[in-house]
Design a protein around this motif. Structure first.
Motif, PDB file in Angstrom:
ATOM      1  N   GLY A 161      34.629   3.956 -55.876  1.00 24.57           N
ATOM      2  CA  GLY A 161      34.094   2.801 -55.226  1.00 24.57           C
ATOM      3  C   GLY A 161      34.910   2.161 -56.629  1.00 24.57           C
ATOM      4  O   GLY A 161      35.945   0.644 -56.682  1.00 24.57           O
ATOM      5  N   GLN A 162      33.973   1.592 -57.617  1.00 25.33           N
ATOM      6  CA  GLN A 162      34.329   1.221 -58.642  1.00 25.33           C
ATOM      7  C   GLN A 162      35.420   1.100 -59.523  1.00 25.33           C
ATOM      8  O   GLN A 162      36.010   0.501 -59.613  1.00 25.33           O
ATOM      9  CB  GLN A 162      33.295   2.369 -59.860  1.00 25.33           C
ATOM     10  N   GLN A 163      35.960   2.740 -58.858  1.00 23.79           N
ATOM     11  CA  GLN A 163      37.791   2.625 -59.938  1.00 23.79           C
ATOM     12  C   GLN A 163      38.144   2.298 -58.976  1.00 23.79           C
ATOM     13  O   GLN A 163      39.563   1.406 -59.549  1.00 23.79           O
ATOM     14  CB  GLN A 163      37.874   4.438 -60.135  1.00 23.79           C
ATOM     15  N   PHE A 164      37.799   2.215 -57.922  1.00 21.22           N
ATOM     16  CA  PHE A 164      38.563   1.836 -56.751  1.00 21.22           C
ATOM     17  C   PHE A 164      39.307   0.124 -57.236  1.00 21.22           C
ATOM     18  O   PHE A 164      40.117  -0.662 -57.391  1.00 21.22           O
ATOM     19  CB  PHE A 164      38.812   2.517 -55.139  1.00 21.22           C
ATOM     20  N   ARG A 165      37.783  -0.297 -57.261  1.00 20.77           N
ATOM     21  CA  ARG A 165      38.049  -1.769 -57.524  1.00 20.77           C
ATOM     22  C   ARG A 165      38.414  -2.721 -58.869  1.00 20.77           C
ATOM     23  O   ARG A 165      38.993  -3.681 -58.628  1.00 20.77           O
ATOM     24  CB  ARG A 165      36.405  -2.549 -57.246  1.00 20.77           C
ATOM     25  N   GLU A 166      38.296  -1.425 -59.996  1.00 21.40           N
ATOM     26  CA  GLU A 166      38.657  -1.847 -61.680  1.00 21.40           C
ATOM     27  C   GLU A 166      40.092  -2.150 -60.925  1.00 21.40           C
ATOM     28  O   GLU A 166      41.124  -2.321 -61.750  1.00 21.40           O
ATOM     29  CB  GLU A 166      38.018  -1.003 -62.544  1.00 21.40           C
ATOM     30  N   THR A 175      43.032   4.396 -53.323  1.00 27.16           N
ATOM     31  CA  THR A 175      42.819   2.701 -52.338  1.00 27.16           C
ATOM     32  C   THR A 175      42.707   5.092 -51.173  1.00 27.16           C
ATOM     33  O   THR A 175      41.657   4.696 -50.352  1.00 27.16           O
ATOM     34  CB  THR A 175      44.347   2.689 -52.085  1.00 27.16           C
ATOM     35  N   GLY A 176      43.930   5.861 -51.349  1.00 29.24           N
ATOM     36  CA  GLY A 176      43.668   6.842 -50.399  1.00 29.24           C
ATOM     37  C   GLY A 176      42.636   7.297 -49.988  1.00 29.24           C
ATOM     38  O   GLY A 176      41.127   7.594 -48.309  1.00 29.24           O
ATOM     39  N   ILE A 177      42.096   7.667 -50.686  1.00 31.47           N
ATOM     40  CA  ILE A 177      40.673   8.563 -50.864  1.00 31.47           C
ATOM     41  C   ILE A 177      39.452   7.818 -51.118  1.00 31.47           C
ATOM     42  O   ILE A 177      38.449   7.783 -49.912  1.00 31.47           O
ATOM     43  CB  ILE A 177      40.283   9.184 -52.662  1.00 31.47           C
ATOM     44  N   PHE A 178      39.678   6.448 -51.511  1.00 35.29           N
ATOM     45  CA  PHE A 178      38.048   5.521 -51.269  1.00 35.29           C
ATOM     46  C   PHE A 178      38.112   4.592 -49.800  1.00 35.29           C
ATOM     47  O   PHE A 178      36.549   4.942 -49.353  1.00 35.29           O
ATOM     48  CB  PHE A 178      38.391   4.318 -51.858  1.00 35.29           C
ATOM     49  N   TYR A 179      39.643   5.003 -48.969  1.00 36.29           N
ATOM     50  CA  TYR A 179      39.913   4.504 -47.375  1.00 36.29           C
ATOM     51  C   TYR A 179      39.092   5.387 -46.812  1.00 36.29           C
ATOM     52  O   TYR A 179      38.284   5.487 -46.375  1.00 36.29           O
ATOM     53  CB  TYR A 179      40.494   3.499 -47.597  1.00 36.29           C
ATOM     54  N   LEU A 180      39.776   6.855 -46.964  1.00 33.51           N
ATOM     55  CA  LEU A 180      40.163   7.571 -45.857  1.00 33.51           C
ATOM     56  C   LEU A 180      39.035   9.283 -46.448  1.00 33.51           C
ATOM     57  O   LEU A 180      39.011   9.916 -45.720  1.00 33.51           O
ATOM     58  CB  LEU A 180      41.621   8.345 -45.856  1.00 33.51           C
ATOM     59  N   ASN A 203      49.732   6.735 -37.880  1.00 32.98           N
ATOM     60  CA  ASN A 203      50.515   7.177 -37.519  1.00 32.98           C
ATOM     61  C   ASN A 203      51.326   6.475 -36.419  1.00 32.98           C
ATOM     62  O   ASN A 203      52.439   6.246 -36.061  1.00 32.98           O
ATOM     63  CB  ASN A 203      50.895   8.447 -36.649  1.00 32.98           C
ATOM     64  N   LYS A 204      50.986   5.004 -36.086  1.00 37.88           N
ATOM     65  CA  LYS A 204      51.590   4.332 -35.184  1.00 37.88           C
ATOM     66  C   LYS A 204      52.265   3.041 -35.862  1.00 37.88           C
ATOM     67  O   LYS A 204      51.853   1.890 -35.631  1.00 37.88           O
ATOM     68  CB  LYS A 204      50.692   3.822 -34.002  1.00 37.88           C
ATOM     69  N   ASN A 205      52.234   2.813 -37.186  1.00 41.35           N
ATOM     70  CA  ASN A 205      52.396   1.916 -38.142  1.00 41.35           C
ATOM     71  C   ASN A 205      51.752   0.938 -38.073  1.00 41.35           C
ATOM     72  O   ASN A 205      51.598  -0.640 -38.217  1.00 41.35           O
ATOM     73  CB  ASN A 205      53.833   1.200 -37.741  1.00 41.35           C
ATOM     74  N   GLN A 206      49.758   1.442 -37.696  1.00 41.76           N
ATOM     75  CA  GLN A 206      49.022  -0.361 -38.024  1.00 41.76           C
ATOM     76  C   GLN A 206      48.231   0.105 -39.065  1.00 41.76           C
ATOM     77  O   GLN A 206      47.999   0.552 -39.505  1.00 41.76           O
ATOM     78  CB  GLN A 206      48.263   0.405 -36.232  1.00 41.76           C
ATOM     79  N   ILE A 207      48.123  -1.316 -39.125  1.00 42.81           N
ATOM     80  CA  ILE A 207      47.351  -1.192 -40.420  1.00 42.81           C
ATOM     81  C   ILE A 207      45.739  -0.587 -40.337  1.00 42.81           C
ATOM     82  O   ILE A 207      45.536  -1.607 -39.378  1.00 42.81           O
ATOM     83  CB  ILE A 207      47.014  -2.553 -41.986  1.00 42.81           C
ATOM     84  N   VAL A 208      44.950   0.179 -40.700  1.00 47.10           N
ATOM     85  CA  VAL A 208      43.544  -0.403 -39.910  1.00 47.10           C
ATOM     86  C   VAL A 208      42.630  -0.350 -41.381  1.00 47.10           C
ATOM     87  O   VAL A 208      41.795  -0.022 -41.390  1.00 47.10           O
ATOM     88  CB  VAL A 208      43.394   1.867 -39.905  1.00 47.10           C
ATOM     89  N   TYR A 209      43.203   0.643 -42.717  1.00 45.44           N
ATOM     90  CA  TYR A 209      42.610  -0.327 -43.907  1.00 45.44           C
ATOM     91  C   TYR A 209      42.875  -1.568 -45.066  1.00 45.44           C
ATOM     92  O   TYR A 209      44.243  -1.485 -44.844  1.00 45.44           O
ATOM     93  CB  TYR A 209      41.663   0.735 -44.558  1.00 45.44           C
ATOM     94  N   GLY A 210      41.758  -1.750 -45.622  1.00 45.14           N
ATOM     95  CA  GLY A 210      42.990  -3.119 -46.282  1.00 45.14           C
ATOM     96  C   GLY A 210      43.440  -4.052 -45.914  1.00 45.14           C
ATOM     97  O   GLY A 210      42.651  -5.117 -45.161  1.00 45.14           O
ATOM     98  N   ASP A 211      44.152  -5.275 -46.540  1.00 43.24           N
ATOM     99  CA  ASP A 211      44.754  -6.434 -46.260  1.00 43.24           C
ATOM    100  C   ASP A 211      45.310  -6.260 -44.921  1.00 43.24           C
ATOM    101  O   ASP A 211      46.541  -5.298 -44.797  1.00 43.24           O
ATOM    102  CB  ASP A 211      45.640  -6.350 -47.390  1.00 43.24           C
ATOM    103  N   LYS A 212      45.179  -7.188 -44.051  1.00 44.04           N
ATOM    104  CA  LYS A 212      45.387  -6.870 -42.632  1.00 44.04           C
ATOM    105  C   LYS A 212      46.631  -7.825 -42.778  1.00 44.04           C
ATOM    106  O   LYS A 212      47.238  -7.440 -40.562  1.00 44.04           O
ATOM    107  CB  LYS A 212      44.799  -7.681 -41.304  1.00 44.04           C
TER     108      LYS A 212
END
Length: 452
Positions: A68-73, A49-54, A85-94
């Motif tokens: 991305g294929q491995q991430f979805r699987e 997840t970290g590699i895919f988004y960041l 660092n502000k504890n805000q959701i920047v990627y994924g489920d909001k």
């Protein structure tokens, strides 16, 4: 409660406890290992997840597509979130998750990772440093599949446990019956033994176990009881015979004497006859009292020389028996003079030696008697040999019993007490006493004295 039932309950309870403990350990080990597998999978998904988004801006497009294929699987049925660092959701489920709070995010920034389980989900969080900043990646998975698997295992183990307990009880019952069968056989044989058949032995297979030892103990006990009954029977016969003869003589003489007036000479003669019979009764009573007292007497109180006792007996016997045709030969072959001195009750040992030597004289059929004083392994050994009547093999087994007399004694006077008395005295003074004999060939008595 019978032994069989007790054995069944104890063995069933023991195996049940072991079985339950083993089942609990197995279930707990499987549960823990399955949790560990789930967290390992979540950790891998967390990294993807970290590699895919960041890392999209840093990786070539083809590599990012592959990741991305491995991430979805790997993220199927898994909720992913990336926090800045502000504890805000920047990627994924909001969607806000109450289980992911500021304290846990700070914990991950400090300790690099965190895993925990809520009521229905598994969580795994990981710290991720990137050129865009510091992030926290969280993944969440529903535990429905995990619970289904563990619940199914629990049901299987409960069923196996119930079947196992029933099987253990049945097997324990069968084994207890098999183990108890020798005891039941012993009980049946014991119930068949009567007072008249105490010499009957309990018969069992030679299993060389505790049951065999118990049977041997019972057989020894029955033998002692049988010997005791024989002694009691002989005692009654002996007392009846020994007392009846003088008492009959006394009563008969007095009845005849009382029929008319008698002279002083006749009174004197009658008195002598009556006294002779009274003395005979007194001697019998003294013998019985001596036997009774010796069984409880263990006093050893003096040191004396055994050879002197033998010579004293040799001097006494000619006054009672005619020994011209059957002289006593005494052979002294003891180099160590100290061995002739022993510790014990000299009066009792003299009585025992006298009985042994007197028997040799009485049953020698006029043949010479040999008494040998020898050394054996630094101990004094006395051997008394005669070449007379002897004792049959059948009678030799009972010759030490009180009041027992062999079948071939003929008209030789005796009471059957001498050897029994000697046996008790020798035993209480720690003197080894053995008899060997053959009918019509003679008897050998061997005495081995303990050293000082």
């Amino acid at each position: 409660m019978k032994i069989r039932s007790r054995f069944t309950i104890i063995s069933s309870f023991t195996f049940s406890v072991v079985f339950v403990i083993a089942s609990v350990i197995t279930y707990y080990s499987f549960y823990s290992y399955s949790e560990k597998i789930v967290y390992n999978e979540l950790q891998k998904t967390c990294l993807l997840t970290g590699i895919f988004y960041l890392e999209k801006d840093e990786l070539p497009e083809n590599q990012h597509v592959l990741i991305g294929q491995q991430f979805r699987e790997n993220s199927q049925e898994i909720v992913t979130r990336v926090y800045n660092n502000k504890n805000q959701i920047v990627y994924g489920d909001k969607t806000i998750d109450e289980n992911i709070n500021a304290s846990r995010l700070d914990y991950i920034r400090k300790n690099r990772k965190l895993s925990f389980k809520s009521r229905h989900h598994f969580y795994f969080g990981n710290y991720y440093h990137d050129n865009q900043g510091d992030f926290v990646v969280f993944v969440k998975k529903n535990d429905t599949e995990f619970k289904t698997m563990t619940d199914r295992l629990l049901i299987i183990m409960i069923m196996v446990l119930i079947i196992g307990l029933i099987t253990i009880y049945i097997v324990s019952r069968v084994l207890s019956n098999l183990a108890y069968s020798p005891i039941k056989n012993i009980v049946d044989q014991v119930n068949e033994i009567q007072a008249s058949s105490l010499d009957r032995h309990i018969i069992t297979p030679n299993s060389k176990d505790d049951i065999q030892e118990l049977v041997e103990t019972y057989n020894n006990l029955f033998k002692r009881l049988s010997d005791t009954f024989i002694i009691q029977k002989n005692f009654i016969n002996y007392v009846s015979h020994e007392f009846k003869t003088p008492l009959t003589a006394i009563s008969g003489n007095l009845e005849v004497f009382a029929q008319k007036d008698r002279s002083s000479a006749e009174y004197k003669e009658m008195t002598e006859k009556v006294l002779e019979n009274v003395y005979q009764i007194e001697e019998t009573m003294n013998t019985l009292m001596m036997l009774s007292g010796l069984r409880n007497n263990t006093e050893i109180n003096e040191i004396f020389r055994v050879d002197e006792l033998v010579w004293d007996i040799n001097d006494q016997l000619p006054d009672i028996y005619e020994l011209k045709s059957s002289p006593i030969q005494i052979v002294l072959e003891v180099a160590n003079d100290k061995l002739l001195s022993i510790k014990g009750n000299s009066n009792e040992i003299k009585i025992a030696l006298y009985n042994i030597i007197e028997n040799a004289v009485k049953y020698s059929n006029g043949n010479p008697i040999k008494i040998s004083l020898l050394e054996q392994q630094n101990q004094l050994k006395i051997v008394v040999e005669d070449r007379g009547t002897g004792i049959s093999e059948e009678d030799l087994k009972f010759i030490r019993q009180t009041f027992f007399r062999g079948k071939n004694v003929k008209d030789i006077k005796g009471s059957g007490v001498g050897l029994s008395l000697a046996n008790i005295i020798f035993k209480q003074n720690n003197i080894d006493f053995t008899i060997t004999s053959k009918k019509d060939e003679g008897t050998t008595v061997t005495l081995l004295f303990p050293p000082l």
